[in-house]
Design a protein around this motif. Structure first.
Motif, PDB file in Angstrom:
ATOM      1  N   ILE A   1       0.839  -1.202   0.000  1.00 12.13           N
ATOM      2  CA  ILE A   1       0.000   0.000   0.000  1.00 12.13           C
ATOM      3  C   ILE A   1       0.873   1.250   0.000  1.00 12.13           C
ATOM      4  CG2 ILE A   1      -1.757   1.281   1.255  1.00 12.13           C
ATOM      5  CD1 ILE A   1      -2.771  -1.272  -0.027  1.00 12.13           C
ATOM      6  N   ALA A   2       1.959   1.218   0.782  1.00 12.75           N
ATOM      7  CA  ALA A   2       2.880   2.361   0.811  1.00 12.75           C
ATOM      8  C   ALA A   2       3.510   2.586  -0.553  1.00 12.75           C
ATOM      9  CB  ALA A   2       3.951   2.140   1.872  1.00 12.75           C
ATOM     10  N   VAL A   3       3.837   1.511  -1.252  1.00 14.70           N
ATOM     11  CA  VAL A   3       4.413   1.628  -2.594  1.00 14.70           C
ATOM     12  C   VAL A   3       3.403   2.256  -3.551  1.00 14.70           C
ATOM     13  CG1 VAL A   3       5.345   0.369  -4.557  1.00 14.70           C
ATOM     14  CG2 VAL A   3       5.985  -0.304  -2.241  1.00 14.70           C
ATOM     15  N   LEU A   4       2.137   1.808  -3.502  1.00 13.59           N
ATOM     16  CA  LEU A   4       1.105   2.379  -4.370  1.00 13.59           C
ATOM     17  C   LEU A   4       0.891   3.857  -4.066  1.00 13.59           C
ATOM     18  CD1 LEU A   4      -1.551  -0.499  -4.408  1.00 13.59           C
ATOM     19  CD2 LEU A   4       0.010   0.172  -6.244  1.00 13.59           C
ATOM     20  N   VAL A   5       0.877   4.209  -2.787  1.00  9.14           N
ATOM     21  CA  VAL A   5       0.714   5.621  -2.412  1.00  9.14           C
ATOM     22  C   VAL A   5       1.880   6.442  -2.937  1.00  9.14           C
ATOM     23  CG1 VAL A   5       0.646   7.222  -0.467  1.00  9.14           C
ATOM     24  CG2 VAL A   5      -0.709   5.128  -0.385  1.00  9.14           C
ATOM     25  N   SER A   6       3.107   5.913  -2.818  1.00 11.28           N
ATOM     26  CA  SER A   6       4.286   6.642  -3.296  1.00 11.28           C
ATOM     27  C   SER A   6       4.238   6.814  -4.817  1.00 11.28           C
ATOM     28  CB  SER A   6       5.560   5.912  -2.886  1.00 11.28           C
ATOM     29  OG  SER A   6       5.700   4.682  -3.574  1.00 11.28           O
ATOM     30  N   LEU A   7       3.759   5.799  -5.532  1.00 12.92           N
ATOM     31  CA  LEU A   7       3.634   5.910  -6.983  1.00 12.92           C
ATOM     32  C   LEU A   7       2.631   6.993  -7.374  1.00 12.92           C
ATOM     33  CD1 LEU A   7       3.627   2.137  -7.995  1.00 12.92           C
ATOM     34  CD2 LEU A   7       5.394   3.802  -8.560  1.00 12.92           C
ATOM     35  N   PHE A   8       1.466   6.975  -6.722  1.00 10.01           N
ATOM     36  CA  PHE A   8       0.431   7.962  -7.050  1.00 10.01           C
ATOM     37  C   PHE A   8       0.872   9.374  -6.660  1.00 10.01           C
ATOM     38  CE2 PHE A   8      -3.432  10.389  -6.059  1.00 10.01           C
ATOM     39  CZ  PHE A   8      -4.096  10.269  -7.269  1.00 10.01           C
ATOM     40  N   ALA A   9       1.454   9.510  -5.458  1.00 12.35           N
ATOM     41  CA  ALA A   9       1.905  10.830  -5.009  1.00 12.35           C
ATOM     42  C   ALA A   9       3.011  11.361  -5.919  1.00 12.35           C
ATOM     43  CB  ALA A   9       2.403  10.749  -3.560  1.00 12.35           C
ATOM     44  N   GLY A  10       3.953  10.485  -6.310  1.00 12.78           N
ATOM     45  CA  GLY A  10       5.011  10.913  -7.215  1.00 12.78           C
ATOM     46  C   GLY A  10       4.475  11.336  -8.564  1.00 12.78           C
ATOM     47  N   LEU A  11       3.463  10.607  -9.068  1.00 13.46           N
ATOM     48  CA  LEU A  11       2.843  10.957 -10.348  1.00 13.46           C
ATOM     49  C   LEU A  11       2.154  12.309 -10.272  1.00 13.46           C
ATOM     50  CD1 LEU A  11       2.095  10.070 -13.247  1.00 13.46           C
ATOM     51  CD2 LEU A  11       0.054   8.991 -12.280  1.00 13.46           C
ATOM     52  N   GLN A  12       1.464  12.586  -9.169  1.00 14.30           N
ATOM     53  CA  GLN A  12       0.749  13.845  -9.013  1.00 14.30           C
ATOM     54  C   GLN A  12       1.705  15.019  -8.845  1.00 14.30           C
ATOM     55  OE1 GLN A  12      -2.679  14.257  -9.250  1.00 14.30           O
ATOM     56  NE2 GLN A  12      -2.587  12.119  -9.916  1.00 14.30           N
ATOM     57  N   LEU A  13       2.829  14.794  -8.159  1.00 17.54           N
ATOM     58  CA  LEU A  13       3.750  15.892  -7.857  1.00 17.54           C
ATOM     59  C   LEU A  13       4.729  16.170  -8.989  1.00 17.54           C
ATOM     60  CD1 LEU A  13       4.575  15.115  -4.110  1.00 17.54           C
ATOM     61  CD2 LEU A  13       3.122  16.950  -4.996  1.00 17.54           C
TER      62      LEU A  13
ATOM     63  N   GLY B   1       4.756  14.330 -12.210  1.00 18.09           N
ATOM     64  CA  GLY B   1       4.407  13.820 -13.521  1.00 18.09           C
ATOM     65  C   GLY B   1       4.900  12.396 -13.712  1.00 18.09           C
ATOM     66  N   PRO B   2       5.092  11.971 -14.971  1.00 13.87           N
ATOM     67  CA  PRO B   2       5.523  10.590 -15.231  1.00 13.87           C
ATOM     68  C   PRO B   2       6.839  10.233 -14.546  1.00 13.87           C
ATOM     69  CG  PRO B   2       4.754  11.621 -17.252  1.00 13.87           C
ATOM     70  CD  PRO B   2       4.786  12.703 -16.214  1.00 13.87           C
ATOM     71  N   VAL B   3       7.757  11.208 -14.428  1.00 12.34           N
ATOM     72  CA  VAL B   3       9.030  10.931 -13.754  1.00 12.34           C
ATOM     73  C   VAL B   3       8.797  10.584 -12.289  1.00 12.34           C
ATOM     74  CG1 VAL B   3      11.332  11.869 -13.254  1.00 12.34           C
ATOM     75  CG2 VAL B   3      10.154  12.520 -15.350  1.00 12.34           C
ATOM     76  N   GLY B   4       7.698  11.062 -11.722  1.00 11.84           N
ATOM     77  CA  GLY B   4       7.388  10.779 -10.330  1.00 11.84           C
ATOM     78  C   GLY B   4       7.142   9.315 -10.036  1.00 11.84           C
ATOM     79  N   LEU B   5       6.826   8.533 -11.096  1.00 11.41           N
ATOM     80  CA  LEU B   5       6.684   7.089 -10.898  1.00 11.41           C
ATOM     81  C   LEU B   5       7.995   6.468 -10.450  1.00 11.41           C
ATOM     82  CD1 LEU B   5       4.490   6.179 -14.007  1.00 11.41           C
ATOM     83  CD2 LEU B   5       3.769   6.324 -11.614  1.00 11.41           C
ATOM     84  N   LEU B   6       9.117   7.120 -10.753  1.00 16.48           N
ATOM     85  CA  LEU B   6      10.417   6.677 -10.257  1.00 16.48           C
ATOM     86  C   LEU B   6      10.777   7.363  -8.956  1.00 16.48           C
ATOM     87  CD1 LEU B   6      13.122   5.183 -10.613  1.00 16.48           C
ATOM     88  CD2 LEU B   6      13.887   7.124 -11.988  1.00 16.48           C
ATOM     89  N   PHE B   7      10.539   8.689  -8.876  1.00 19.23           N
ATOM     90  CA  PHE B   7      10.926   9.452  -7.693  1.00 19.23           C
ATOM     91  C   PHE B   7      10.108   9.074  -6.463  1.00 19.23           C
ATOM     92  CE2 PHE B   7      12.683  13.206 -10.339  1.00 19.23           C
ATOM     93  CZ  PHE B   7      13.872  12.516 -10.475  1.00 19.23           C
ATOM     94  N   GLY B   8       8.828   8.719  -6.660  1.00 13.07           N
ATOM     95  CA  GLY B   8       7.981   8.378  -5.517  1.00 13.07           C
ATOM     96  C   GLY B   8       8.518   7.201  -4.718  1.00 13.07           C
ATOM     97  N   PRO B   9       8.740   6.045  -5.345  1.00 10.76           N
ATOM     98  CA  PRO B   9       9.314   4.911  -4.607  1.00 10.76           C
ATOM     99  C   PRO B   9      10.702   5.197  -4.058  1.00 10.76           C
ATOM    100  CG  PRO B   9       8.273   4.145  -6.617  1.00 10.76           C
ATOM    101  CD  PRO B   9       8.272   5.645  -6.685  1.00 10.76           C
ATOM    102  N   VAL B  10      11.517   5.985  -4.805  1.00  9.78           N
ATOM    103  CA  VAL B  10      12.852   6.326  -4.300  1.00  9.78           C
ATOM    104  C   VAL B  10      12.736   7.117  -2.996  1.00  9.78           C
ATOM    105  CG1 VAL B  10      14.900   7.732  -4.749  1.00  9.78           C
ATOM    106  CG2 VAL B  10      13.987   6.239  -6.539  1.00  9.78           C
ATOM    107  N   LEU B  11      11.813   8.075  -2.968  1.00 13.63           N
ATOM    108  CA  LEU B  11      11.602   8.850  -1.745  1.00 13.63           C
ATOM    109  C   LEU B  11      11.123   7.957  -0.606  1.00 13.63           C
ATOM    110  CD1 LEU B  11      11.522  11.600  -0.365  1.00 13.63           C
ATOM    111  CD2 LEU B  11       9.188  11.899  -1.228  1.00 13.63           C
ATOM    112  N   LEU B  12      10.256   7.004  -0.920  1.00 16.76           N
ATOM    113  CA  LEU B  12       9.786   6.061   0.103  1.00 16.76           C
ATOM    114  C   LEU B  12      10.945   5.248   0.656  1.00 16.76           C
ATOM    115  CD1 LEU B  12       7.505   4.616   1.640  1.00 16.76           C
ATOM    116  CD2 LEU B  12       7.266   3.099  -0.347  1.00 16.76           C
ATOM    117  N   VAL B  13      11.832   4.779  -0.217  1.00 21.31           N
ATOM    118  CA  VAL B  13      13.001   4.015   0.225  1.00 21.31           C
ATOM    119  C   VAL B  13      13.887   4.857   1.131  1.00 21.31           C
ATOM    120  CG1 VAL B  13      15.133   2.919  -0.564  1.00 21.31           C
ATOM    121  CG2 VAL B  13      12.994   2.464  -1.754  1.00 21.31           C
ATOM    122  N   ILE B  14      14.093   6.129   0.752  1.00 18.77           N
ATOM    123  CA  ILE B  14      14.923   7.024   1.577  1.00 18.77           C
ATOM    124  C   ILE B  14      14.308   7.203   2.949  1.00 18.77           C
ATOM    125  CG2 ILE B  14      15.739   9.394   1.795  1.00 18.77           C
ATOM    126  CD1 ILE B  14      16.076   9.442  -1.241  1.00 18.77           C
ATOM    127  N   ILE B  15      12.988   7.375   3.003  1.00 16.99           N
ATOM    128  CA  ILE B  15      12.315   7.532   4.304  1.00 16.99           C
ATOM    129  C   ILE B  15      12.485   6.278   5.152  1.00 16.99           C
ATOM    130  CG2 ILE B  15      10.062   7.800   5.406  1.00 16.99           C
ATOM    131  CD1 ILE B  15       9.242   9.573   3.056  1.00 16.99           C
TER     132      ILE B  15
END
Length: 372
Positions: free
Chosen positions: A322-334, A336-350
């Motif tokens: 669920i956290a991964v899905l949230v990170s994907l959606f949040a990254g996409l919203q913030l 754009g398409p590049v956020g699909l990569l940045f979202g999970p990366v940010l989750l991993v850093i946290i």
């Protein structure tokens, strides 16, 4: 007590403001200097090779950095180019054969309906007089037309993808020119890596240096260990699929094995995204023997994966789906398409910051201040 509570609230807002400012500063700095951060990542990845050239072959630092850069660039470019043309070849094959496949599939479906389903329905409902043979042929022709249209559409869509990938492949030289600054930065960073890291170590506070070192270790164990394990699983799966398809004498076994191996990286999907629909299609089109063989091949790959996965994945990301899905959606919203990569990366850093105790340090500071 009220005074202590007030100070706790003040420290909480102070920490929140500091986190917001730090994130804003990092994002702004990254936008302005992202080629150099990418270069630093590649220089760090090439550092073991550069160090080997310096120690074993007595290369000067500049020559070692240049040689490792050329070797790394050649390997990376070769892999990307090879995969691109393999994917293009596979898509073009699919574009050529998709219309025929779909027509055959719908032809078999229509025969099954007209020869099995409709007679059974007529007998059960007693509507044989009302449902004439002419109507059956009309239904038959409708299904054939649907199959033809879908097959043609799939072929055109796949051909467009292949044409787009071809254009990307042809634009590789232009892409490399655009990354001239990155390549130069990789060289200079690789040449002066030891001097810069020693300077950073000298002027970095001890507490911050320890946290940075712990973050580096955790990143290496969790992220790169996970990627290494997934690469091993993908390779094993690809080899098994290649052997199976070769024994079944399937055309394009190498390309299909690579595609299936890459699909193995998809969480909760993997090999089944390719082999199961393929097996189902063959079953519908009447190739029962090959369909069963592919189902058996899928079963073999799953058994082997389940056997070796616990040993290979000795260290896992252990992220909540669920956290991964949230990170994907949040990254996409913030982003754009590049956020699909940045979202999970940010989750991993946290997650890593929690692992190395940064979250606990912040909590302790809010509760006790600098007194602890």
């Amino acid at each position: 007590m009220k005074k202590e509570t007030g100070w706790m609230i003040a420290r909480f807002f102070l920490v929140t403001a500091a986190i917001v400012i730090i994130i804003w500063a990092i994002v702004t700095l990254f936008k302005l200097t992202y080629p150099f951060w990418i270069a630093a990542l590649f220089a760090w990845m090439l550092k073991p090779l550069s160090r080997l050239l310096q120690r074993q072959f007595k290369f000067p630092p500049g020559l070692a950095a240049l040689t490792s850069l050329l070797i790394g660039l050649s390997i990376f470019g070769g892999i990307i180019t090879g995969l691109t043309f393999l994917i293009i070849d596979g898509i073009q094959r699919f574009a050529d054969k998709a219309p025929t496949w779909m027509e055959d599939a719908f032809h078999n479906i229509q025969q099954f309906i007209n020869q099995t389903i409709l007679p059974a329905w007529r007998e059960v409902s007693g509507a044989a007089e009302n449902f004439s043979r002419r109507e059956g042929f009309s239904f038959n022709d409708g299904i054939s037309e649907i199959g033809t249209q879908i097959g043609t559409a799939l072929g055109q869509f796949a051909q467009k993808i292949a044409d787009g990938l071809t254009q990307i492949a042809l634009s590789v030289p232009t892409f490399l020119v655009a990354f001239l600054f990155i390549l130069l930065a990789i060289y200079f960073l690789g040449k002066d890596w030891e001097r810069m890291t020693n300077a950073l170590r000298k002027y970095t506070p001890l507490v911050l240096y320890k946290k940075t070192h712990a973050f580096h270790q955790a990143m290496w164990i969790r992220v790169f260990g996970y990627l290494k394990a997934q690469f091993i699983l993908m390779t094993v799966t690809g080899i098994i699929v290649f052997i199976g398809l070769s024994l079944l004498r399937v055309d394009g076994a190498v390309t299909l094995a690579i595609v299936v191996g890459i699909a193995e990286f998809l969480p909760y999907l993997g090999t089944g995204t390719i082999l199961l629909p393929w097996s189902l299609y063959l079953l519908v089109t009447g190739s029962i023997g090959l369909s069963i063989s592919l189902a058996v091949l899928y079963g073999v790959t799953m058994i082997v994966r389940q056997t070796i996965e616990p040993k290979v994945l000795s260290s896992s990301m252990d992220l909540n789906p669920i956290a991964v899905l949230v990170s994907l959606f949040a990254g996409l919203q913030l982003f754009g398409p590049v956020g699909l990569l940045f979202g999970p990366v940010l989750l991993v850093i946290i997650v890593i910051l929690v692992d190395i105790g940064v979250a606990e340090d912040i909590k302790r500071f809010i509760r006790d201040g600098f007194s602890s």
